[in-house]
Design a protein around this motif. Structure first.
Motif, PDB file in Angstrom:
ATOM      1  N   ASP A  60      27.243  23.497  -8.457  1.00 41.91           N
ATOM      2  CA  ASP A  60      26.399  22.504  -7.792  1.00 41.91           C
ATOM      3  C   ASP A  60      26.958  21.097  -7.988  1.00 41.91           C
ATOM      4  O   ASP A  60      27.069  20.309  -7.038  1.00 41.91           O
ATOM      5  CB  ASP A  60      24.970  22.564  -8.345  1.00 41.91           C
ATOM      6  N   ALA A  61      27.318  20.783  -9.245  1.00 41.89           N
ATOM      7  CA  ALA A  61      27.796  19.436  -9.568  1.00 41.89           C
ATOM      8  C   ALA A  61      29.127  19.133  -8.892  1.00 41.89           C
ATOM      9  O   ALA A  61      29.331  18.045  -8.336  1.00 41.89           O
ATOM     10  CB  ALA A  61      27.927  19.292 -11.090  1.00 41.89           C
ATOM     11  N   VAL A  62      30.045  20.082  -8.934  1.00 48.64           N
ATOM     12  CA  VAL A  62      31.371  19.869  -8.337  1.00 48.64           C
ATOM     13  C   VAL A  62      31.260  19.642  -6.833  1.00 48.64           C
ATOM     14  O   VAL A  62      31.886  18.738  -6.273  1.00 48.64           O
ATOM     15  CB  VAL A  62      32.298  21.072  -8.636  1.00 48.64           C
ATOM     16  N   ALA A  66      25.876  12.704 -10.595  1.00 48.44           N
ATOM     17  CA  ALA A  66      25.120  12.345 -11.803  1.00 48.44           C
ATOM     18  C   ALA A  66      23.733  12.974 -11.788  1.00 48.44           C
ATOM     19  O   ALA A  66      23.218  13.392 -12.833  1.00 48.44           O
ATOM     20  CB  ALA A  66      25.008  10.824 -11.899  1.00 48.44           C
ATOM     21  N   ALA A  67      23.121  13.064 -10.594  1.00 43.68           N
ATOM     22  CA  ALA A  67      21.782  13.637 -10.482  1.00 43.68           C
ATOM     23  C   ALA A  67      21.771  15.110 -10.843  1.00 43.68           C
ATOM     24  O   ALA A  67      20.847  15.605 -11.495  1.00 43.68           O
ATOM     25  CB  ALA A  67      21.244  13.434  -9.059  1.00 43.68           C
ATOM     26  N   VAL A  68      22.814  15.839 -10.429  1.00 39.82           N
ATOM     27  CA  VAL A  68      22.871  17.289 -10.664  1.00 39.82           C
ATOM     28  C   VAL A  68      23.448  17.616 -12.035  1.00 39.82           C
ATOM     29  O   VAL A  68      22.975  18.516 -12.728  1.00 39.82           O
ATOM     30  CB  VAL A  68      23.700  17.973  -9.554  1.00 39.82           C
ATOM     31  N   GLY A  69      24.479  16.900 -12.447  1.00 36.06           N
ATOM     32  CA  GLY A  69      25.190  17.250 -13.679  1.00 36.06           C
ATOM     33  C   GLY A  69      24.777  16.484 -14.914  1.00 36.06           C
ATOM     34  O   GLY A  69      25.288  16.742 -16.002  1.00 36.06           O
ATOM     35  N   GLY A  70      23.843  15.543 -14.773  1.00 39.53           N
ATOM     36  CA  GLY A  70      23.446  14.712 -15.910  1.00 39.53           C
ATOM     37  C   GLY A  70      22.219  15.220 -16.636  1.00 39.53           C
ATOM     38  O   GLY A  70      22.154  16.379 -17.061  1.00 39.53           O
ATOM     39  N   SER A  71      21.210  14.368 -16.740  1.00 38.93           N
ATOM     40  CA  SER A  71      20.001  14.710 -17.499  1.00 38.93           C
ATOM     41  C   SER A  71      19.310  15.953 -16.952  1.00 38.93           C
ATOM     42  O   SER A  71      18.775  16.767 -17.714  1.00 38.93           O
ATOM     43  CB  SER A  71      19.020  13.536 -17.469  1.00 38.93           C
ATOM     44  N   ALA A  72      19.313  16.122 -15.640  1.00 35.82           N
ATOM     45  CA  ALA A  72      18.619  17.267 -15.028  1.00 35.82           C
ATOM     46  C   ALA A  72      19.160  18.581 -15.553  1.00 35.82           C
ATOM     47  O   ALA A  72      18.399  19.492 -15.909  1.00 35.82           O
ATOM     48  CB  ALA A  72      18.755  17.206 -13.501  1.00 35.82           C
ATOM     49  N   SER A  73      20.494  18.699 -15.620  1.00 34.51           N
ATOM     50  CA  SER A  73      21.085  19.959 -16.094  1.00 34.51           C
ATOM     51  C   SER A  73      20.798  20.189 -17.570  1.00 34.51           C
ATOM     52  O   SER A  73      20.574  21.328 -17.997  1.00 34.51           O
ATOM     53  CB  SER A  73      22.596  19.976 -15.838  1.00 34.51           C
ATOM     54  N   GLN A  74      20.773  19.108 -18.363  1.00 34.72           N
ATOM     55  CA  GLN A  74      20.488  19.247 -19.791  1.00 34.72           C
ATOM     56  C   GLN A  74      19.059  19.730 -20.022  1.00 34.72           C
ATOM     57  O   GLN A  74      18.806  20.605 -20.863  1.00 34.72           O
ATOM     58  CB  GLN A  74      20.711  17.905 -20.514  1.00 34.72           C
ATOM     59  N   GLU A  79      17.951   4.692 -12.657  1.00 32.52           N
ATOM     60  CA  GLU A  79      17.001   4.635 -11.553  1.00 32.52           C
ATOM     61  C   GLU A  79      17.623   5.079 -10.229  1.00 32.52           C
ATOM     62  O   GLU A  79      16.967   5.693  -9.392  1.00 32.52           O
ATOM     63  CB  GLU A  79      16.459   3.203 -11.414  1.00 32.52           C
ATOM     64  N   GLU A  80      18.921   4.791 -10.054  1.00 31.80           N
ATOM     65  CA  GLU A  80      19.563   5.125  -8.779  1.00 31.80           C
ATOM     66  C   GLU A  80      19.755   6.628  -8.592  1.00 31.80           C
ATOM     67  O   GLU A  80      20.007   7.093  -7.475  1.00 31.80           O
ATOM     68  CB  GLU A  80      20.917   4.408  -8.650  1.00 31.80           C
ATOM     69  N   THR A  81      19.647   7.403  -9.673  1.00 30.26           N
ATOM     70  CA  THR A  81      19.779   8.865  -9.552  1.00 30.26           C
ATOM     71  C   THR A  81      18.447   9.591  -9.765  1.00 30.26           C
ATOM     72  O   THR A  81      18.391  10.813  -9.660  1.00 30.26           O
ATOM     73  CB  THR A  81      20.804   9.416 -10.572  1.00 30.26           C
ATOM     74  N   MET A  82      17.387   8.833 -10.050  1.00 27.85           N
ATOM     75  CA  MET A  82      16.113   9.447 -10.421  1.00 27.85           C
ATOM     76  C   MET A  82      15.548  10.329  -9.308  1.00 27.85           C
ATOM     77  O   MET A  82      15.152  11.477  -9.550  1.00 27.85           O
ATOM     78  CB  MET A  82      15.105   8.364 -10.791  1.00 27.85           C
ATOM     79  N   TYR A 142      16.143  17.830  -7.349  1.00 27.42           N
ATOM     80  CA  TYR A 142      16.953  18.961  -7.787  1.00 27.42           C
ATOM     81  C   TYR A 142      16.181  19.829  -8.776  1.00 27.42           C
ATOM     82  O   TYR A 142      16.103  21.055  -8.632  1.00 27.42           O
ATOM     83  CB  TYR A 142      18.248  18.461  -8.424  1.00 27.42           C
ATOM     84  N   MET A 143      15.579  19.180  -9.788  1.00 29.52           N
ATOM     85  CA  MET A 143      14.861  19.934 -10.810  1.00 29.52           C
ATOM     86  C   MET A 143      13.680  20.693 -10.222  1.00 29.52           C
ATOM     87  O   MET A 143      13.460  21.863 -10.538  1.00 29.52           O
ATOM     88  CB  MET A 143      14.380  18.992 -11.916  1.00 29.52           C
ATOM     89  N   ARG A 144      12.920  20.041  -9.354  1.00 33.42           N
ATOM     90  CA  ARG A 144      11.720  20.685  -8.820  1.00 33.42           C
ATOM     91  C   ARG A 144      12.052  21.889  -7.949  1.00 33.42           C
ATOM     92  O   ARG A 144      11.357  22.910  -7.998  1.00 33.42           O
ATOM     93  CB  ARG A 144      10.884  19.658  -8.050  1.00 33.42           C
ATOM     94  N   ILE A 145      13.112  21.790  -7.170  1.00 34.14           N
ATOM     95  CA  ILE A 145      13.499  22.931  -6.328  1.00 34.14           C
ATOM     96  C   ILE A 145      13.994  24.085  -7.191  1.00 34.14           C
ATOM     97  O   ILE A 145      13.643  25.249  -6.961  1.00 34.14           O
ATOM     98  CB  ILE A 145      14.556  22.513  -5.291  1.00 34.14           C
TER      99      ILE A 145
END
Length: 223
Positions: free
Chosen positions: A14-16, A28-36, A105-108, A114-117
Protein backbone atom coordinates in the motif's frame (compact mmCIF):
# COMPACT_ATOMS: atom_id res chain seq x y z
CA UNK A 1 8.50 -17.15 8.93
CA UNK A 2 7.33 -16.79 5.33
CA UNK A 3 3.79 -16.14 6.53
CA UNK A 4 4.95 -13.24 8.72
CA UNK A 5 6.93 -11.85 5.78
CA UNK A 6 3.93 -11.87 3.45
CA UNK A 7 1.68 -10.46 6.20
CA UNK A 8 3.95 -7.39 6.32
CA UNK A 9 3.67 -6.99 2.54
CA UNK A 10 0.04 -5.84 2.82
CA UNK A 11 0.88 -2.45 4.32
CA UNK A 12 4.24 -2.25 2.55
CA UNK A 13 2.61 -2.66 -0.88
CA UNK A 14 0.00 0.00 0.00
CA UNK A 15 2.73 2.45 1.03
CA UNK A 16 4.98 1.82 -1.98
CA UNK A 17 2.17 2.17 -4.52
CA UNK A 18 0.66 5.38 -3.11
CA UNK A 19 4.16 6.80 -2.65
CA UNK A 20 4.97 6.11 -6.30
CA UNK A 21 1.68 7.16 -7.91
CA UNK A 22 0.06 9.65 -5.48
CA UNK A 23 2.74 11.51 -3.52
CA UNK A 24 4.69 11.85 -0.30
CA UNK A 25 1.72 12.90 1.86
CA UNK A 26 -0.15 9.76 0.81
CA UNK A 27 2.95 7.68 1.57
CA UNK A 28 3.17 9.24 5.04
CA UNK A 29 -0.55 8.68 5.62
CA UNK A 30 -0.34 4.95 4.82
CA UNK A 31 3.14 4.10 6.09
CA UNK A 32 3.39 6.34 9.15
CA UNK A 33 1.34 6.47 12.34
CA UNK A 34 -1.62 4.65 10.77
CA UNK A 35 0.40 1.51 10.06
CA UNK A 36 1.95 1.55 13.54
CA UNK A 37 -1.45 1.80 15.24
CA UNK A 38 -2.98 -0.90 13.02
CA UNK A 39 -0.05 -3.27 13.66
CA UNK A 40 -0.29 -2.71 17.43
CA UNK A 41 -4.03 -3.35 17.68
CA UNK A 42 -4.08 -6.26 15.23
CA UNK A 43 -1.11 -7.79 17.05
CA UNK A 44 -2.93 -7.54 20.38
CA UNK A 45 -6.04 -9.31 19.16
CA UNK A 46 -4.04 -11.90 17.20
CA UNK A 47 -2.16 -12.73 20.40
CA UNK A 48 -5.45 -12.95 22.30
CA UNK A 49 -6.85 -15.36 19.70
CA UNK A 50 -3.75 -17.57 19.93
CA UNK A 51 -5.08 -19.01 23.18
CA UNK A 52 -7.86 -20.77 21.29
CA UNK A 53 -5.43 -22.44 18.90
CA UNK A 54 -3.25 -23.66 21.79
CA UNK A 55 -6.28 -25.45 23.22
CA UNK A 56 -7.23 -26.93 19.83
CA UNK A 57 -3.68 -28.23 19.36
CA UNK A 58 -3.81 -29.88 22.80
CA UNK A 59 -7.14 -31.61 22.13
CA UNK A 60 -6.05 -32.64 18.62
CA UNK A 61 -2.87 -34.20 20.00
CA UNK A 62 -4.95 -36.08 22.58
CA UNK A 63 -7.31 -37.40 19.85
CA UNK A 64 -10.23 -35.72 21.63
CA UNK A 65 -12.38 -35.15 18.52
CA UNK A 66 -15.39 -33.77 20.38
CA UNK A 67 -13.43 -31.03 22.15
CA UNK A 68 -11.47 -30.24 18.96
CA UNK A 69 -14.78 -29.58 17.23
CA UNK A 70 -16.08 -27.44 20.12
CA UNK A 71 -12.78 -25.56 20.18
CA UNK A 72 -12.95 -24.76 16.45
CA UNK A 73 -16.54 -23.49 16.59
CA UNK A 74 -15.72 -21.36 19.66
CA UNK A 75 -12.52 -20.02 18.10
CA UNK A 76 -14.24 -18.78 14.95
CA UNK A 77 -16.98 -17.02 16.93
CA UNK A 78 -14.32 -15.55 19.23
CA UNK A 79 -12.42 -14.22 16.19
CA UNK A 80 -15.58 -12.68 14.75
CA UNK A 81 -16.39 -11.00 18.10
CA UNK A 82 -12.84 -9.61 18.29
CA UNK A 83 -13.26 -8.34 14.74
CA UNK A 84 -16.49 -6.53 15.64
CA UNK A 85 -14.86 -4.90 18.68
CA UNK A 86 -11.85 -3.81 16.62
CA UNK A 87 -14.07 -2.39 13.89
CA UNK A 88 -16.19 -0.28 16.23
CA UNK A 89 -13.37 0.87 18.52
CA UNK A 90 -11.01 1.48 15.60
CA UNK A 91 -13.42 3.60 13.57
CA UNK A 92 -14.38 5.71 16.61
CA UNK A 93 -10.87 6.22 18.03
CA UNK A 94 -8.85 6.59 14.79
CA UNK A 95 -8.62 10.43 14.86
CA UNK A 96 -7.77 10.52 18.58
CA UNK A 97 -5.06 7.84 18.26
CA UNK A 98 -3.50 9.63 15.30
CA UNK A 99 -3.48 12.93 17.20
CA UNK A 100 -1.72 11.48 20.26
CA UNK A 101 0.87 10.03 17.83
CA UNK A 102 1.52 13.61 16.61
CA UNK A 103 0.43 12.82 13.07
CA UNK A 104 1.09 15.86 10.83
CA UNK A 105 -2.05 17.82 9.99
CA UNK A 106 -1.45 17.57 6.24
CA UNK A 107 -1.67 13.75 6.40
CA UNK A 108 -4.40 13.49 9.05
CA UNK A 109 -7.42 13.23 6.74
CA UNK A 110 -5.85 10.52 4.55
CA UNK A 111 -4.60 8.61 7.62
CA UNK A 112 -8.08 8.58 9.17
CA UNK A 113 -9.66 7.42 5.89
CA UNK A 114 -7.09 4.65 5.46
CA UNK A 115 -7.48 3.38 9.02
CA UNK A 116 -11.28 3.44 8.99
CA UNK A 117 -11.56 1.53 5.72
CA UNK A 118 -9.04 -1.10 6.86
CA UNK A 119 -10.87 -1.41 10.21
CA UNK A 120 -14.06 -2.24 8.31
CA UNK A 121 -12.35 -5.48 7.19
CA UNK A 122 -11.31 -6.55 10.69
CA UNK A 123 -13.91 -9.33 10.94
CA UNK A 124 -12.59 -11.23 7.87
CA UNK A 125 -9.00 -10.40 8.91
CA UNK A 126 -9.48 -11.97 12.34
CA UNK A 127 -11.34 -14.96 10.92
CA UNK A 128 -8.46 -15.55 8.47
CA UNK A 129 -5.87 -15.30 11.25
CA UNK A 130 -7.85 -17.65 13.49
CA UNK A 131 -8.65 -20.11 10.70
CA UNK A 132 -5.07 -20.28 9.50
CA UNK A 133 -3.87 -20.71 13.10
CA UNK A 134 -6.31 -23.64 13.51
CA UNK A 135 -4.87 -25.30 10.39
CA UNK A 136 -1.33 -24.82 11.71
CA UNK A 137 -2.40 -26.19 15.12
CA UNK A 138 -3.38 -29.49 13.49
CA UNK A 139 -0.19 -29.68 11.42
CA UNK A 140 -1.17 -27.97 8.14
CA UNK A 141 1.17 -25.01 7.74
CA UNK A 142 1.15 -24.98 3.92
CA UNK A 143 -2.39 -23.97 3.00
CA UNK A 144 -2.44 -20.82 5.20
CA UNK A 145 0.80 -19.74 3.52
CA UNK A 146 -0.56 -20.40 0.04
CA UNK A 147 -3.71 -18.42 0.81
CA UNK A 148 -1.61 -15.54 2.14
CA UNK A 149 0.62 -15.47 -0.94
CA UNK A 150 -2.41 -15.51 -3.28
CA UNK A 151 -4.04 -12.64 -1.41
CA UNK A 152 -0.83 -10.58 -1.23
CA UNK A 153 -0.49 -10.84 -5.01
CA UNK A 154 -4.16 -9.90 -5.42
CA UNK A 155 -3.67 -6.99 -3.02
CA UNK A 156 -0.81 -5.57 -5.09
CA UNK A 157 -2.81 -5.98 -8.33
CA UNK A 158 -5.92 -4.35 -6.84
CA UNK A 159 -3.80 -1.54 -5.33
CA UNK A 160 -2.45 -0.69 -8.78
CA UNK A 161 -5.90 -0.84 -10.40
CA UNK A 162 -7.49 1.29 -7.66
CA UNK A 163 -4.74 3.95 -7.70
CA UNK A 164 -3.62 4.06 -11.32
CA UNK A 165 -6.85 3.21 -13.17
CA UNK A 166 -9.56 4.59 -10.85
CA UNK A 167 -7.46 7.33 -9.19
CA UNK A 168 -8.75 6.45 -5.71
CA UNK A 169 -5.46 7.30 -3.95
CA UNK A 170 -5.28 6.32 -0.24
CA UNK A 171 -8.87 5.12 -0.12
CA UNK A 172 -8.15 2.84 -3.09
CA UNK A 173 -5.31 0.93 -1.43
CA UNK A 174 -7.37 0.61 1.77
CA UNK A 175 -10.27 -0.88 -0.21
CA UNK A 176 -7.89 -3.24 -2.02
CA UNK A 177 -6.40 -4.43 1.28
CA UNK A 178 -9.88 -4.96 2.74
CA UNK A 179 -10.98 -7.02 -0.28
CA UNK A 180 -7.81 -9.13 -0.07
CA UNK A 181 -8.52 -9.81 3.61
CA UNK A 182 -12.07 -10.85 2.74
CA UNK A 183 -10.82 -13.27 0.05
CA UNK A 184 -8.29 -14.81 2.46
CA UNK A 185 -11.04 -15.36 5.05
CA UNK A 186 -13.26 -17.06 2.44
CA UNK A 187 -10.41 -19.36 1.37
CA UNK A 188 -9.53 -20.48 4.90
CA UNK A 189 -13.19 -20.95 5.92
CA UNK A 190 -13.78 -22.99 2.76
CA UNK A 191 -10.91 -25.29 3.75
CA UNK A 192 -12.27 -25.76 7.28
CA UNK A 193 -15.86 -26.33 6.09
CA UNK A 194 -14.76 -28.92 3.49
CA UNK A 195 -12.51 -30.81 5.91
CA UNK A 196 -13.52 -34.35 6.89
CA UNK A 197 -11.43 -34.21 10.08
CA UNK A 198 -12.44 -33.32 13.63
CA UNK A 199 -11.45 -29.66 13.05
CA UNK A 200 -14.20 -29.19 10.47
CA UNK A 201 -16.09 -25.89 10.72
CA UNK A 202 -19.80 -26.67 11.05
CA UNK A 203 -21.81 -23.49 10.58
CA UNK A 204 -25.00 -25.06 11.97
CA UNK A 205 -23.21 -25.89 15.24
CA UNK A 206 -21.22 -22.68 15.57
CA UNK A 207 -21.46 -21.27 19.08
CA UNK A 208 -19.32 -20.17 22.01
CA UNK A 209 -18.50 -22.82 24.60
CA UNK A 210 -18.00 -20.95 27.89
CA UNK A 211 -15.31 -23.29 29.24
CA UNK A 212 -13.33 -23.07 26.01
CA UNK A 213 -13.63 -19.29 25.90
CA UNK A 214 -12.35 -18.84 29.45
CA UNK A 215 -9.34 -21.08 28.79
CA UNK A 216 -8.62 -19.33 25.50
CA UNK A 217 -8.60 -15.87 27.09
CA UNK A 218 -6.49 -17.05 30.02
CA UNK A 219 -3.84 -18.48 27.68
CA UNK A 220 -4.06 -15.82 24.97
CA UNK A 221 -4.03 -12.66 27.07
CA UNK A 222 -0.34 -12.92 28.11
CA UNK A 223 0.57 -13.38 24.43
Amino acid sequence: LLGMLFQQLYNMADAVIVGRFVGKNALAAVGGSASQILNLIIGFFTGLCSGATVIIAQYYGANDDEDVSKGVQTAIVFAAVCGVIMTVVGIVTAPWLLRIMDTPEETMADSVSYMRIVYMAMIPAMIYNMGSAILRAVGDSKRPLYFLIICCVLNVAMDIVAVVVFDLAVEGVAIATSLAQLISAVLVCRSLIRSKQSYRLELKNIRIEGRMMRRAVRIGLPA
